[in-house]
Write a protein that holds these residues in place. Structure first.
Motif, PDB file in Angstrom:
ATOM      1  N   GLY A 175       0.796  -1.216   0.000  1.00  0.00           N
ATOM      2  CA  GLY A 175       0.000   0.000   0.000  1.00  0.00           C
ATOM      3  C   GLY A 175       0.833   1.273   0.000  1.00  0.00           C
ATOM      4  O   GLY A 175       0.300   2.366   0.199  1.00  0.00           O
ATOM      5  N   LEU A 176       2.154   1.139  -0.210  1.00  0.00           N
ATOM      6  CA  LEU A 176       3.025   2.305  -0.220  1.00  0.00           C
ATOM      7  C   LEU A 176       2.773   3.137  -1.470  1.00  0.00           C
ATOM      8  O   LEU A 176       2.835   2.634  -2.588  1.00  0.00           O
ATOM      9  CB  LEU A 176       4.490   1.872  -0.184  1.00  0.00           C
ATOM     10  N   ALA A 177       2.477   4.404  -1.284  1.00  0.00           N
ATOM     11  CA  ALA A 177       2.285   5.330  -2.404  1.00  0.00           C
ATOM     12  C   ALA A 177       3.558   6.131  -2.603  1.00  0.00           C
ATOM     13  O   ALA A 177       4.169   6.590  -1.638  1.00  0.00           O
ATOM     14  CB  ALA A 177       1.109   6.265  -2.126  1.00  0.00           C
ATOM     15  N   MET A 178       3.970   6.283  -3.865  1.00  0.00           N
ATOM     16  CA  MET A 178       5.187   7.025  -4.171  1.00  0.00           C
ATOM     17  C   MET A 178       4.886   8.079  -5.217  1.00  0.00           C
ATOM     18  O   MET A 178       4.016   7.890  -6.079  1.00  0.00           O
ATOM     19  CB  MET A 178       6.284   6.074  -4.656  1.00  0.00           C
ATOM     20  N   SER A 179       5.613   9.186  -5.148  1.00  0.00           N
ATOM     21  CA  SER A 179       5.352  10.284  -6.081  1.00  0.00           C
ATOM     22  C   SER A 179       6.576  11.172  -6.189  1.00  0.00           C
ATOM     23  O   SER A 179       7.476  11.125  -5.353  1.00  0.00           O
ATOM     24  CB  SER A 179       4.146  11.111  -5.616  1.00  0.00           C
ATOM     25  N   GLU A 180       6.584  11.974  -7.253  1.00  0.00           N
ATOM     26  CA  GLU A 180       7.621  12.992  -7.437  1.00  0.00           C
ATOM     27  C   GLU A 180       6.926  14.314  -7.729  1.00  0.00           C
ATOM     28  O   GLU A 180       5.922  14.351  -8.449  1.00  0.00           O
ATOM     29  CB  GLU A 180       8.568  12.624  -8.565  1.00  0.00           C
ATOM     30  N   HIS A 181       7.485  15.389  -7.170  1.00  0.00           N
ATOM     31  CA  HIS A 181       6.854  16.704  -7.266  1.00  0.00           C
ATOM     32  C   HIS A 181       7.873  17.726  -7.751  1.00  0.00           C
ATOM     33  O   HIS A 181       9.049  17.678  -7.377  1.00  0.00           O
ATOM     34  CB  HIS A 181       6.309  17.142  -5.903  1.00  0.00           C
ATOM     35  N   ASP A 182       7.425  18.664  -8.586  1.00  0.00           N
ATOM     36  CA  ASP A 182       8.308  19.721  -9.063  1.00  0.00           C
ATOM     37  C   ASP A 182       8.375  20.840  -8.034  1.00  0.00           C
ATOM     38  O   ASP A 182       7.828  20.729  -6.919  1.00  0.00           O
ATOM     39  CB  ASP A 182       7.853  20.226 -10.435  1.00  0.00           C
ATOM     40  N   ALA A 183       9.039  21.934  -8.410  1.00  0.00           N
ATOM     41  CA  ALA A 183       9.229  23.038  -7.471  1.00  0.00           C
ATOM     42  C   ALA A 183       7.908  23.678  -7.062  1.00  0.00           C
ATOM     43  O   ALA A 183       7.823  24.313  -5.999  1.00  0.00           O
ATOM     44  CB  ALA A 183      10.154  24.094  -8.082  1.00  0.00           C
ATOM     45  N   ALA A 184       6.872  23.525  -7.888  1.00  0.00           N
ATOM     46  CA  ALA A 184       5.549  24.055  -7.549  1.00  0.00           C
ATOM     47  C   ALA A 184       4.696  23.026  -6.817  1.00  0.00           C
ATOM     48  O   ALA A 184       3.495  23.245  -6.624  1.00  0.00           O
ATOM     49  CB  ALA A 184       4.829  24.520  -8.810  1.00  0.00           C
ATOM     50  N   LEU A 185       5.328  21.907  -6.412  1.00  0.00           N
ATOM     51  CA  LEU A 185       4.686  20.832  -5.653  1.00  0.00           C
ATOM     52  C   LEU A 185       3.705  20.013  -6.474  1.00  0.00           C
ATOM     53  O   LEU A 185       2.971  19.170  -5.938  1.00  0.00           O
ATOM     54  CB  LEU A 185       3.984  21.363  -4.394  1.00  0.00           C
ATOM     55  N   ARG A 186       3.680  20.200  -7.799  1.00  0.00           N
ATOM     56  CA  ARG A 186       2.779  19.423  -8.642  1.00  0.00           C
ATOM     57  C   ARG A 186       3.332  18.015  -8.846  1.00  0.00           C
ATOM     58  O   ARG A 186       4.538  17.814  -8.929  1.00  0.00           O
ATOM     59  CB  ARG A 186       2.603  20.114  -9.997  1.00  0.00           C
ATOM     60  N   TYR A 187       2.422  17.050  -8.948  1.00  0.00           N
ATOM     61  CA  TYR A 187       2.823  15.673  -9.227  1.00  0.00           C
ATOM     62  C   TYR A 187       3.377  15.588 -10.646  1.00  0.00           C
ATOM     63  O   TYR A 187       2.738  15.997 -11.606  1.00  0.00           O
ATOM     64  CB  TYR A 187       1.620  14.734  -9.127  1.00  0.00           C
ATOM     65  N   GLY A 211      -4.086  17.692   2.044  1.00  0.00           N
ATOM     66  CA  GLY A 211      -3.028  18.115   1.129  1.00  0.00           C
ATOM     67  C   GLY A 211      -2.088  19.149   1.704  1.00  0.00           C
ATOM     68  O   GLY A 211      -0.879  19.111   1.451  1.00  0.00           O
ATOM     69  N   ARG A 212      -2.601  20.102   2.497  1.00  0.00           N
ATOM     70  CA  ARG A 212      -1.737  21.177   3.014  1.00  0.00           C
ATOM     71  C   ARG A 212      -0.633  20.653   3.931  1.00  0.00           C
ATOM     72  O   ARG A 212       0.527  21.082   3.799  1.00  0.00           O
ATOM     73  CB  ARG A 212      -2.581  22.215   3.753  1.00  0.00           C
ATOM     74  N   PRO A 213      -0.926  19.770   4.876  1.00  0.00           N
ATOM     75  CA  PRO A 213       0.176  19.239   5.704  1.00  0.00           C
ATOM     76  C   PRO A 213       1.249  18.524   4.879  1.00  0.00           C
ATOM     77  O   PRO A 213       2.445  18.644   5.173  1.00  0.00           O
ATOM     78  CB  PRO A 213      -0.531  18.271   6.659  1.00  0.00           C
ATOM     79  N   LEU A 214       0.817  17.797   3.848  1.00  0.00           N
ATOM     80  CA  LEU A 214       1.796  17.141   2.986  1.00  0.00           C
ATOM     81  C   LEU A 214       2.622  18.164   2.216  1.00  0.00           C
ATOM     82  O   LEU A 214       3.849  18.024   2.082  1.00  0.00           O
ATOM     83  CB  LEU A 214       1.081  16.205   2.013  1.00  0.00           C
ATOM     84  N   GLU A 215       1.979  19.214   1.725  1.00  0.00           N
ATOM     85  CA  GLU A 215       2.704  20.258   1.008  1.00  0.00           C
ATOM     86  C   GLU A 215       3.723  20.951   1.906  1.00  0.00           C
ATOM     87  O   GLU A 215       4.803  21.342   1.448  1.00  0.00           O
ATOM     88  CB  GLU A 215       1.720  21.272   0.426  1.00  0.00           C
ATOM     89  N   ALA A 216       3.402  21.102   3.187  1.00  0.00           N
ATOM     90  CA  ALA A 216       4.347  21.738   4.115  1.00  0.00           C
ATOM     91  C   ALA A 216       5.632  20.908   4.226  1.00  0.00           C
ATOM     92  O   ALA A 216       6.738  21.457   4.277  1.00  0.00           O
ATOM     93  CB  ALA A 216       3.699  21.901   5.484  1.00  0.00           C
ATOM     94  N   ILE A 217       5.485  19.580   4.237  1.00  0.00           N
ATOM     95  CA  ILE A 217       6.673  18.715   4.297  1.00  0.00           C
ATOM     96  C   ILE A 217       7.471  18.817   3.000  1.00  0.00           C
ATOM     97  O   ILE A 217       8.707  18.885   3.010  1.00  0.00           O
ATOM     98  CB  ILE A 217       6.248  17.264   4.566  1.00  0.00           C
ATOM     99  N   LEU A 218       6.774  18.850   1.864  1.00  0.00           N
ATOM    100  CA  LEU A 218       7.455  18.976   0.569  1.00  0.00           C
ATOM    101  C   LEU A 218       8.203  20.298   0.482  1.00  0.00           C
ATOM    102  O   LEU A 218       9.347  20.354   0.001  1.00  0.00           O
ATOM    103  CB  LEU A 218       6.436  18.864  -0.563  1.00  0.00           C
ATOM    104  N   GLU A 219       7.568  21.379   0.926  1.00  0.00           N
ATOM    105  CA  GLU A 219       8.216  22.698   0.889  1.00  0.00           C
ATOM    106  C   GLU A 219       9.448  22.723   1.795  1.00  0.00           C
ATOM    107  O   GLU A 219      10.479  23.320   1.446  1.00  0.00           O
ATOM    108  CB  GLU A 219       7.217  23.771   1.313  1.00  0.00           C
ATOM    109  N   ARG A 220       9.362  22.091   2.959  1.00  0.00           N
ATOM    110  CA  ARG A 220      10.508  22.052   3.859  1.00  0.00           C
ATOM    111  C   ARG A 220      11.657  21.269   3.243  1.00  0.00           C
ATOM    112  O   ARG A 220      12.834  21.624   3.416  1.00  0.00           O
ATOM    113  CB  ARG A 220      10.070  21.434   5.191  1.00  0.00           C
TER     114      ARG A 220
END
Length: 473
Positions: A175-187, A211-220
């Protein structure tokens, strides 16, 4: 003066012959000085001309060309590859192409590719072959190297595809989900992510609450460049869920930075942890109730029998020491106890004791014996040792010794001069023989001029947890 018609025709012919001779001379000079290795053979296959680069290859002079047998420089393994096309071409009077390894005049073996075409004499009869030899040694070396690298690439690709398939299967099962995001946090890539994520941000895909809590981790991750690991607690469809997030920054070609993230639903694990915490607290409460019950039984039994009060008080204090050790066991996460926390729980009520040492852990099953030991030492120090005197002190220190052992020292100073005896009671046995057996270590107690000294060694938690349990222990 008039010129006859015959004389004029002779002059024209002379001019034409002169031009033809000049052209032939230029052509011969061009062939001789060409960078290509040119040759000409007669109808029997014998060399009649080799230009300068061809003569240099075989180390010949111009006079030696007619006597040179080029076949002697061809490696025997390549005879069929060269003589076969050569014989067919000579017999059919048709051009041919062949390739073989020749030994150059300096002994180095070079690969020559020959292209030959037939030529005729003035009467149109087959006169032999003219051709060019091209040194393709470096080309063939490069082709072999390229072939080897292509083979390695194919094998590596197969391995990587196999790994990718196994990873895909494993992530699908787990059930592991994986993704890659650009500088604008888009998938920009996603696996095991529901919906149509590409080009969207997490908030756009699943809503701002998740989504916002996840975006905060990506931005950090983007701002610091450091990997992030965090467990997010949130509510989804009215139910609490926990998601474990792992992120890492990846620098792409061109200087662009993206974030690779993984998300795993750990709700079941967190719920089980909560249940285990409740069970552990309930178990600890019941164990302490058992200690209280035992203490009450001892006290009540002592009233109905002729048991010394000092014996009863000593037994009660030891039971209370075990109960305090249970408090330390109740808060541990993985069957390990912080030694400093364990010692403080037994000795914090006593003044005059200084404790120092690094952060180390002991195994949970050794904790009761350590608690009993320092309780016994503290009680003895208050009654008979250094803490019975106004200026008496105790130094309790520990550290890491060789072989991953914890070395612990209890040193008393400033108390009455200790007096030793032959009789060894329960306290002495507890501090030496029983302690050493229970902790898989050693223990020694001495009475020095300044007071009692107790030295013990025991394995760290990692070592003692792997040791076999004593029968009945």
């Amino acid at each position: 003066m008039k010129t006859s018609r015959a004389s004029l025709q002779f002059r024209i012919l002379d001019i034409e012959l002169t031009d033809e001779n000049a052209f032939a001379s230029q052509l011969a000079s061009l062939a001789e000085n060409s960078p290509a290795m040119l040759w000409r053979g007669d109808s029997t296959g014998r060399c009649v001309y080799l230009n300068a680069p061809m003569r240099n290859f075989w180390g010949l002079t111009l006079d030696q060309c007619g006597e040179f047998d080029w076949a002697t420089s061809l490696l025997p393994e390549d005879h069929e590859a060269v003589f076969g096309p050569f014989a067919i071409g000579m017999k059919s009077h048709e051009g041919f192409v062949c390739e073989g390894r020749y030994r150059r005049h300096d002994g180095e073996v070079r690969i020559l590719r020959t292209k030959a075409t037939p030529y005729t004499d003035a009467h149109g009869h087959f006169a032999g072959m003219i051709g060019v030899n091209e040194d393709i040694t470096e080309l063939r070396d490069a082709e072999r190297d390229l072939g080897r690298r292509n083979t390695e690439l194919r094998e590596a690709t197969k391995r990587h595809l196999a790994i990718a398939d196994r990873l895909k299967l494993a992530t699908s099962i787990s059930g592991l989900a994986m993704s890659e995001h650009d500088a604008a946090l888009r998938y920009t890539w996603a696996h095991n992510v529901s919906g149509d994520p590409l080009g969207k941000t997490p908030a756009e895909l699943v809503g701002p609450d998740i989504g916002r809590p996840l975006e905060a981790i990506l931005e950090r991750t983007l701002s610091t460049g450091e990997p992030q690991s965090e467990e997010l607690a949130m509510v989804f469809d009215g139910k609490p869920i926990w998601i474990a997030i792992q992120t890492s920054a990846v620098e792409r070609r061109g200087g662009e930075t993206s974030v690779v993230a993984s998300a795993l639903d750990i709700t079941a694990r967190k719920l089980n942890e909560q249940k285990l915490e409740v069970l552990a607290r309930e178990l600890s409460h019941r164990v302490k109730n058992v200690f209280s019950l035992v203490e009450a039984i001892v006290r009540q039994s002592a009233r109905l029998s002729d048991v010394p009060k000092e014996f009863v008080l000593g037994l009660e204090s030891r039971i209370q020491a075990l109960a305090k050790a249970q408090d330390s066991l109740a808060v541990m996460d993985d069957d390990r106890v912080d030694l400093s926390v364990l010692l403080a729980g037994q000795l914090s009520h006593l003044s005059g004791i200084s404790m120092s040492g690094p952060a180390v852990h002991v195994a949970g099953r050794a904790a009761p014996y350590i608690s009993l030991a320092v309780h016994e030492l503290g009680t003895n120090a208050v009654k008979y040792g250094s803490l019975s005197a106004p200026d008496g002190t105790v130094e309790l220190s520990w550290g890491l010794a060789e072989d991953d052992q914890i070395a612990m020292i209890w040193r008393e100073q400033g108390g009455p001069r200790p007096v030793g005896g032959e009789k060894r009671g329960f306290g002495s046995n507890l501090l030496t023989r029983i302690f050493a057996a229970a902790t898989y270590g050693t223990a020694e107690m001495t009475l020095g001029d300044t007071g009692l000294v107790w030295e013990a060694r025991m394995p760290r938690a990692e070592a003692i947890l792997n040791a076999p349990r004593a029968e009945g222990g």
